[in-house]
Design a protein around this motif. Structure first.
Motif, PDB file in Angstrom:
ATOM      1  N   VAL A 299      44.497  25.018  28.229  1.00  0.00           N
ATOM      2  CA  VAL A 299      44.423  25.931  29.326  1.00  0.00           C
ATOM      3  C   VAL A 299      44.840  25.325  30.762  1.00  0.00           C
ATOM      4  CG1 VAL A 299      42.656  27.573  30.250  1.00  0.00           C
ATOM      5  CG2 VAL A 299      42.440  26.642  27.906  1.00  0.00           C
ATOM      6  N   ASN A 300      45.643  26.181  31.550  1.00  0.00           N
ATOM      7  CA  ASN A 300      45.962  25.684  32.585  1.00  0.00           C
ATOM      8  C   ASN A 300      45.590  26.736  33.941  1.00  0.00           C
ATOM      9  OD1 ASN A 300      47.902  23.162  32.212  1.00  0.00           O
ATOM     10  ND2 ASN A 300      48.673  24.846  31.008  1.00  0.00           N
ATOM     11  N   GLY A 301      45.412  28.046  33.336  1.00  0.00           N
ATOM     12  CA  GLY A 301      45.014  29.130  34.180  1.00  0.00           C
ATOM     13  C   GLY A 301      43.443  29.290  34.084  1.00  0.00           C
ATOM     14  N   GLU A 302      43.434  30.827  34.469  1.00  0.00           N
ATOM     15  CA  GLU A 302      41.813  31.034  34.391  1.00  0.00           C
ATOM     16  C   GLU A 302      41.702  32.016  33.457  1.00  0.00           C
ATOM     17  OE1 GLU A 302      39.870  34.055  37.908  1.00  0.00           O
ATOM     18  OE2 GLU A 302      41.260  32.503  38.708  1.00  0.00           O
ATOM     19  N   VAL A 303      40.384  32.087  32.805  1.00  0.00           N
ATOM     20  CA  VAL A 303      40.037  32.638  31.499  1.00  0.00           C
ATOM     21  C   VAL A 303      38.610  33.153  31.849  1.00  0.00           C
ATOM     22  CG1 VAL A 303      39.688  32.553  29.147  1.00  0.00           C
ATOM     23  CG2 VAL A 303      41.594  31.273  30.206  1.00  0.00           C
ATOM     24  N   GLN A 304      38.536  34.456  31.879  1.00  0.00           N
ATOM     25  CA  GLN A 304      36.936  35.063  31.961  1.00  0.00           C
ATOM     26  C   GLN A 304      36.567  35.890  31.136  1.00  0.00           C
ATOM     27  OE1 GLN A 304      36.460  37.011  36.066  1.00  0.00           O
ATOM     28  NE2 GLN A 304      37.449  35.066  36.692  1.00  0.00           N
ATOM     29  N   ASP A 305      35.518  35.759  30.373  1.00  0.00           N
ATOM     30  CA  ASP A 305      34.706  36.761  29.578  1.00  0.00           C
ATOM     31  C   ASP A 305      35.784  37.169  28.502  1.00  0.00           C
ATOM     32  OD1 ASP A 305      32.514  37.255  31.423  1.00  0.00           O
ATOM     33  OD2 ASP A 305      33.859  38.452  32.492  1.00  0.00           O
ATOM     34  N   VAL A 312      45.958  28.377  21.495  1.00  0.00           N
ATOM     35  CA  VAL A 312      46.605  29.528  22.381  1.00  0.00           C
ATOM     36  C   VAL A 312      47.105  28.444  23.760  1.00  0.00           C
ATOM     37  CG1 VAL A 312      45.779  31.236  24.226  1.00  0.00           C
ATOM     38  CG2 VAL A 312      45.389  31.462  21.707  1.00  0.00           C
ATOM     39  N   PHE A 313      48.055  28.709  24.131  1.00  0.00           N
ATOM     40  CA  PHE A 313      48.579  28.038  25.464  1.00  0.00           C
ATOM     41  C   PHE A 313      48.566  29.205  26.569  1.00  0.00           C
ATOM     42  CE2 PHE A 313      51.761  26.709  28.780  1.00  0.00           C
ATOM     43  CZ  PHE A 313      51.346  25.353  28.981  1.00  0.00           C
ATOM     44  N   VAL A 314      47.737  28.612  27.731  1.00  0.00           N
ATOM     45  CA  VAL A 314      47.639  29.434  28.806  1.00  0.00           C
ATOM     46  C   VAL A 314      48.103  28.760  30.171  1.00  0.00           C
ATOM     47  CG1 VAL A 314      46.121  30.810  30.521  1.00  0.00           C
ATOM     48  CG2 VAL A 314      45.340  30.443  28.043  1.00  0.00           C
ATOM     49  N   GLY A 315      49.394  29.292  30.545  1.00  0.00           N
ATOM     50  CA  GLY A 315      50.217  28.838  31.442  1.00  0.00           C
ATOM     51  C   GLY A 315      49.469  28.554  33.010  1.00  0.00           C
ATOM     52  N   ASN A 316      50.282  28.069  34.027  1.00  0.00           N
ATOM     53  CA  ASN A 316      49.613  27.916  35.243  1.00  0.00           C
ATOM     54  C   ASN A 316      49.470  29.452  35.706  1.00  0.00           C
ATOM     55  OD1 ASN A 316      49.775  25.055  35.433  1.00  0.00           O
ATOM     56  ND2 ASN A 316      51.874  24.999  35.588  1.00  0.00           N
ATOM     57  N   ASN A 317      48.326  29.366  36.737  1.00  0.00           N
ATOM     58  CA  ASN A 317      48.027  30.655  37.457  1.00  0.00           C
ATOM     59  C   ASN A 317      47.935  31.982  36.795  1.00  0.00           C
ATOM     60  OD1 ASN A 317      48.241  29.360  39.904  1.00  0.00           O
ATOM     61  ND2 ASN A 317      50.453  29.209  39.970  1.00  0.00           N
ATOM     62  N   CYS A 318      47.571  31.820  35.448  1.00  0.00           N
ATOM     63  CA  CYS A 318      47.390  32.860  34.608  1.00  0.00           C
ATOM     64  C   CYS A 318      46.313  33.417  34.790  1.00  0.00           C
ATOM     65  CB  CYS A 318      47.881  32.830  33.288  1.00  0.00           C
ATOM     66  SG  CYS A 318      49.315  32.393  32.707  1.00  0.00           S
ATOM     67  N   VAL A 319      45.812  34.767  34.655  1.00  0.00           N
ATOM     68  CA  VAL A 319      44.472  35.110  34.768  1.00  0.00           C
ATOM     69  C   VAL A 319      44.156  35.926  33.688  1.00  0.00           C
ATOM     70  CG1 VAL A 319      42.936  36.882  35.825  1.00  0.00           C
ATOM     71  CG2 VAL A 319      44.559  35.258  37.291  1.00  0.00           C
ATOM     72  N   ILE A 320      43.182  35.675  32.739  1.00  0.00           N
ATOM     73  CA  ILE A 320      43.122  36.587  31.466  1.00  0.00           C
ATOM     74  C   ILE A 320      41.616  36.932  31.589  1.00  0.00           C
ATOM     75  CG2 ILE A 320      42.783  36.207  29.028  1.00  0.00           C
ATOM     76  CD1 ILE A 320      45.136  34.079  29.366  1.00  0.00           C
ATOM     77  N   LYS A 321      41.481  38.237  31.580  1.00  0.00           N
ATOM     78  CA  LYS A 321      39.866  38.910  31.821  1.00  0.00           C
ATOM     79  C   LYS A 321      39.532  39.732  30.526  1.00  0.00           C
ATOM     80  CE  LYS A 321      39.558  38.938  36.661  1.00  0.00           C
ATOM     81  NZ  LYS A 321      39.711  39.784  37.957  1.00  0.00           N
ATOM     82  N   ASN A 322      38.497  39.727  30.052  1.00  0.00           N
ATOM     83  CA  ASN A 322      37.961  40.612  28.981  1.00  0.00           C
ATOM     84  C   ASN A 322      39.075  40.844  27.887  1.00  0.00           C
ATOM     85  OD1 ASN A 322      35.788  42.209  28.109  1.00  0.00           O
ATOM     86  ND2 ASN A 322      36.992  44.014  28.788  1.00  0.00           N
ATOM     87  N   SER A 323      39.306  40.006  27.321  1.00  0.00           N
ATOM     88  CA  SER A 323      40.538  40.008  26.256  1.00  0.00           C
ATOM     89  C   SER A 323      40.334  39.015  25.333  1.00  0.00           C
ATOM     90  CB  SER A 323      41.985  39.779  27.162  1.00  0.00           C
ATOM     91  OG  SER A 323      42.276  40.764  27.928  1.00  0.00           O
ATOM     92  N   ILE A 324      41.181  39.354  24.168  1.00  0.00           N
ATOM     93  CA  ILE A 324      40.886  38.668  22.881  1.00  0.00           C
ATOM     94  C   ILE A 324      42.442  38.064  22.640  1.00  0.00           C
ATOM     95  CG2 ILE A 324      40.905  38.471  20.265  1.00  0.00           C
ATOM     96  CD1 ILE A 324      38.605  40.586  20.805  1.00  0.00           C
ATOM     97  N   ILE A 325      42.750  36.842  22.799  1.00  0.00           N
ATOM     98  CA  ILE A 325      44.045  36.208  22.401  1.00  0.00           C
ATOM     99  C   ILE A 325      43.928  35.655  21.029  1.00  0.00           C
ATOM    100  CG2 ILE A 325      45.764  34.650  23.299  1.00  0.00           C
ATOM    101  CD1 ILE A 325      44.676  36.775  25.595  1.00  0.00           C
ATOM    102  N   LEU A 326      44.569  36.269  19.978  1.00  0.00           N
ATOM    103  CA  LEU A 326      44.614  35.854  18.898  1.00  0.00           C
ATOM    104  C   LEU A 326      45.734  34.445  18.701  1.00  0.00           C
ATOM    105  CD1 LEU A 326      44.798  39.177  16.719  1.00  0.00           C
ATOM    106  CD2 LEU A 326      42.846  37.973  17.539  1.00  0.00           C
TER     107      LEU A 326
END
Lengths: 373, 464
Positions: A299-305, A312-326
């Motif tokens: 995880v590099n970015g922001e993850v909420q709820d 899972v790879f989350v790039g820089n400055n990403c915002v993930i909200k109220n989601s499911i990443i398979l």
């Protein structure tokens, strides 16, 4: 345990929308590290059922991959084991499984060659913990022909997508309506049944002669006034995931501590295939709040709820909200994702935006080329 | 009647054949010293590995009070022995003998029948080899080579061409098959794995001096003025007859050791000994300082030792599958965190094991917290190594104050670390200084004035 197990995992549900393109419902990933079928298989293993058959039909690729060894659930013994029955053509039969009863009819040999007196039949899309021995105890005490495990659902769960049940004061089922237009009860079938093996064989053979192929419609409901069918009301957590809404909600419920503790900290355990992924890694600049993160994630970015499944790879400055990443999703830099389910093995390009609007969960399927990291 | 007699004669014939078979079978059993022959069926493994995992690793202090060093947790979810075991299976070696001696319980539980490493095999797989009682003599493993000598029959059973000798205390990824190819290409009798180290550090190692074909001419153990920077990694490939001969020859050598006795013996005898040069990441985690450092290196943006590569996976027994939970009020930056951990407080620059609970308001910095440990609410942990199943109370401060040398073992508990052994209990609201060690269920009364000053050691159970 004096029973064998049958897991009905052949189904597909149009309510799963695009998610069902890829896999049978029983193979849906749940709560970060699991798949739906893990719950029923773990329950069977923990109830000391040693011999379990899994009936598969609809897109079983993910499921077969997951079931590649029976040792994860502690099956694979000399006495018993995990059997996977996919339809095959024989000189007598060239049909797919035309229904759940037909699936059993086509594998009647499995039922006939076993010696255990009872059969536990359960669907592969329930999320719950249950000791089937308790159900069997009641089954024997009530001298029942069938026992149907029932759960109470709320209006938001939409009872009309289940088999709706009404019982008399003794618990015997007097009304059983499959997917009614208007549900008049919140007691629904959990898709878990116990029956004496010989009776099951007899009824399956009879239905086959009459060209009737569905276990619930053509056996349970058809015989409900002739045979004694009792309900076993389940008080503990139970959830069925066969629609996008319920799938999303069931996963998100694992963000609650009591649900997590019930499944993961209370004995017995839920088992799954182990994938040997490294621990999750949080790099500088990451910010994770109220989320579940599985092994192998970076995880590099922001993850909420949200729930990040494995790898899972989350790039820089990403915002993930109220989601499911398979599983195994790569999310490029500066991407915004809200109210979505991102399909497994997706590659999300950098600088993109996906938002599920009007209370609708958006399903993201992106098959972009992935460059090696 | 005639029929009956004929039948009896037939039976007599059968009995004769049966007796003859017993005779042959008996011969096989008693005359063969190598029990691998079953008719024409002969077990054959090209190379087997012998993994020395019996050491205590006393420089890891309370971390190895109850577990052998190879079973010490590493990198969030692994144990040190996972690295050589995974290297074995990734190199195509499916027969591994693990020699245990010091505190083997954790190790035995971890290895089991080898399922996580695919080492549960019909023929071969992993075998745990503890010292055992013999009819003539009974002794512990007195040295590395003595331990291997005591398991000569295990090796004979697999009828190998080559035997790989490994230690269980390094973090590295290495393809032993490439080393074997090197061994074969040189028609070597013995091959040592070596790694180039900085010349100024070479005097801490056993170094080898080779000719231009990498054949070893001389050995120097911790030389004052090293003439080479190729350090021995303690990994050897022996051609089986050479190893067997040397072990039998030196069987009466007290504390028989590979580096001190077997290799010098082979060298004197004129065996072809080669140095295989390995150039990847290799870390000795023998001291608390190097152990802490190599864990911390995993947190770097792109770590030198990358666990996230698809190639050359490291396997371990995963006791937990559920995901980790990061609470709304939690802050996590620069960390690796294991499965089923629950973070309600802050984690900075740390390695957190599976099932760890960091309660609200707790702050973890530059630390290693191993599996199933709980850090109480509001507790601040600075530069600490906290072992498994530890309970740290609320409102504590770990790693405060000036750095003072440890009074009991200044060479072990150094580096400014707080080290807490497994299953320890730390009461609420205590302050713990640097270069300290704690082990056992401690109570508030063990902390005069609510403090354990820097350099102190507090051991309540265990033998140290």
């Amino acid at each position: 345990m004096r029973a064998i197990g049958i897991v009905l995992a052949g189904g597909n549900n149009s309510r799963m929308r695009e998610l069902s393109n890829k896999r049978a419902t029983a193979a849906m990933p749940i709560a970060g590290g699991f798949r739906s079928i893990d719950f029923v298989l773990s329950n069977m293993s923990n109830s000391h059922i040693q011999k379990v058959a899994v009936f598969t039909q609809y897109n079983a690729k993910s499921l077969n991959e997951h079931l590649n060894s029976s040792k994860w659930w502690d099956f694979g013994r000399k006495q018993g084991g995990l059997y996977i029955f996919t339809p095959t053509t024989t000189p007598e039969n060239s049909y797919w499984y035309r229904g759940t009863a037909d699936a059993m009819a086509q594998n009647l040999g499995f039922l006939k060659s076993s010696h255990e007196p009872y059969v536990v039949i359960a669907s592969g899309d329930g999320v719950y913990k249950l000791d089937y021995n308790k159900v069997l105890e009641q089954h024997i005490a009530k001298k029942a022909d069938f026992t149907v495990v029932t759960a109470n659902v709320e209006e938001k769960d939409d009872p009309s997508r289940f088999g709706v049940i009404r019982t008399d004061s003794d618990g015997r089922i007097i009304e059983f309506e499959e997917k009614p237009i208007n549900a008049n009860s919140y007691q629904v079938s959990a898709g878990i049944y116990i029956v004496r093996r010989r009776l099951l064989i007899e009824l399956i053979e009879k239905s086959q002669e009459e060209e009737r192929h569905d276990f619930v419609k053509d056996i349970l409901i058809r015989y409900k006034n002739v045979k004694k069918i009792y309900a076993y009301p389940m008080e503990e957590y139970w959830s069925n995931i066969s629609s996008v809404d319920s799938y999303f909600r069931t996963n998100m419920e694992f963000l609650q501590k009591d649900i997590r503790d019930y499944f993961f900290k209370q004995y017995p355990d839920v088992y799954s295939k182990v994938e040997d992924l490294p621990p999750a890694k949080y790099n500088a600049g990451s910010s994770v709040k109220n989320s579940l993160v599985s092994s192998g994630c970076i995880v590099n970015g922001e993850v909420q709820d949200s729930i990040l499944f494995k790898k899972v790879f989350v790039g820089n400055n990403c915002v993930i909200k109220n989601s499911i990443i398979l599983n195994d999703v790569y999310i490029g830099d500066n991407t915004y994702i809200e109210n979505c389910i991102v399909e497994s093995r997706d590659t999300i390009r950098a600088n993109t935006k996906y938002i599920g609007e009007n209370n609708e969960i958006k399903i993201v399927v992106e098959k972009n080329e992935r460059y090696a990291l | 009647m005639e029929f009956f007699v004929r039948n009896v004669q037939k039976n007599e014939e059968k009995i004769k054949i049966f007796m003859k078979n017993i005779h042959i079978f008996g011969n096989l059993c008693y005359n063969q010293t190598i029990p691998t022959v079953r008719g024409d069926y002969v077990i054959k493994k090209e190379m087997i590995a012998m993994l020395l995992a019996g050491g205590q690793g006393s420089r890891l202090g309370v971390l190895t009070a109850n577990v052998a060093k190879p079973a010490v947790a590493f990198g969030g979810k692994y144990r040190i022995i996972d690295f050589p075991l995974s290297n074995c299976i990734n190199s195509g070696i499916d027969t591994v003998g693990v020699l245990t001696q010091y505190q083997p319980l954790q190790l035995n539980t971890h290895i089991g029948i080898g399922i996580p490493w695919d080492l549960d095999r019909n023929v071969g797989g992993v075998s745990i080899l503890p010292p055992y009682e013999k009819s003539t003599s009974s002794e512990w493993y007195t040295g590395t080579a003595n331990a291997i000598y005591q398991n000569l029959r295990y090796m004979e059973y697999y009828n190998p061409d080559y035997v790989l000798i490994l230690g269980g205390d390094h973090i590295y990824k290495m393809d032993y098959e490439v080393m074997l190819d090197f061994h074969k290409a040189n028609k070597a009798d013995v091959t040592l794995a070596t790694i180039p180290v900085p010349m100024e550090e070479a005097s801490r190692f056993g170094v080898v001096i080779t000719d231009d074909k990498k054949q070893i001419q001389e050995f120097e153990e911790k030389p004052e003025h090293p003439r080479s920077n190729l350090a021995s990694m303690g990994i050897y490939i022996f051609s089986w007859p050479v190893l067997r001969e040397a072990l039998l020859k030196l069987k009466d050598q007290p504390s028989c050791d590979f580096g001190k006795h077997i290799i010098p013996y082979c060298h004197e005898k004129g065996d072809r000994i080669f140095a295989y040069e390995y150039n990847g990441y290799w870390k000795d985690v023998g001291t608390l300082g190097s152990y802490w450092e190599s864990n911390m290196e995993l947190i770097d943006l792109i770590p030198v030792f990358n666990l996230y590569e698809e190639y050359w996976k490291i396997y371990t027994k995963s006791e937990r599958i559920p995901p980790q939970y990061i609470a709304p009020e939690a802050i996590v930056d620069k960390a690796i965190i294991g499965e089923a951990a629950e973070i309600y407080g802050e984690v900075h620059n740390s390695v957190i094991g599976p099932g760890v609970v960091v309660e609200p308001g707790a702050v973890i910095r530059d630390s290693i917290i191993m599996s199933a440990t709980t850090i109480g609410a509001g507790t601040v942990v600075d530069k600490s190594i906290i072992s498994e199943n530890v309970s740290v109370g609320a409102g504590c401060k770990l790693g405060v104050g000036e750095e003072v040398p440890n009074k009991v073992k200044p060479d072990v508990y150094a580096f400014g670390l707080v080290t807490i052994g497994e299953e320890s209990v730390i009461p609420d609201n205590v302050e713990i200084g640097k270069n300290t060690a704690i082990s056992g269920e401690t109570e508030a009364s063990d902390y005069p004035g609510g403090k354990l000053a820097g350099g102190e050691t507090l051991i309540k159970v265990g033998d140290r």
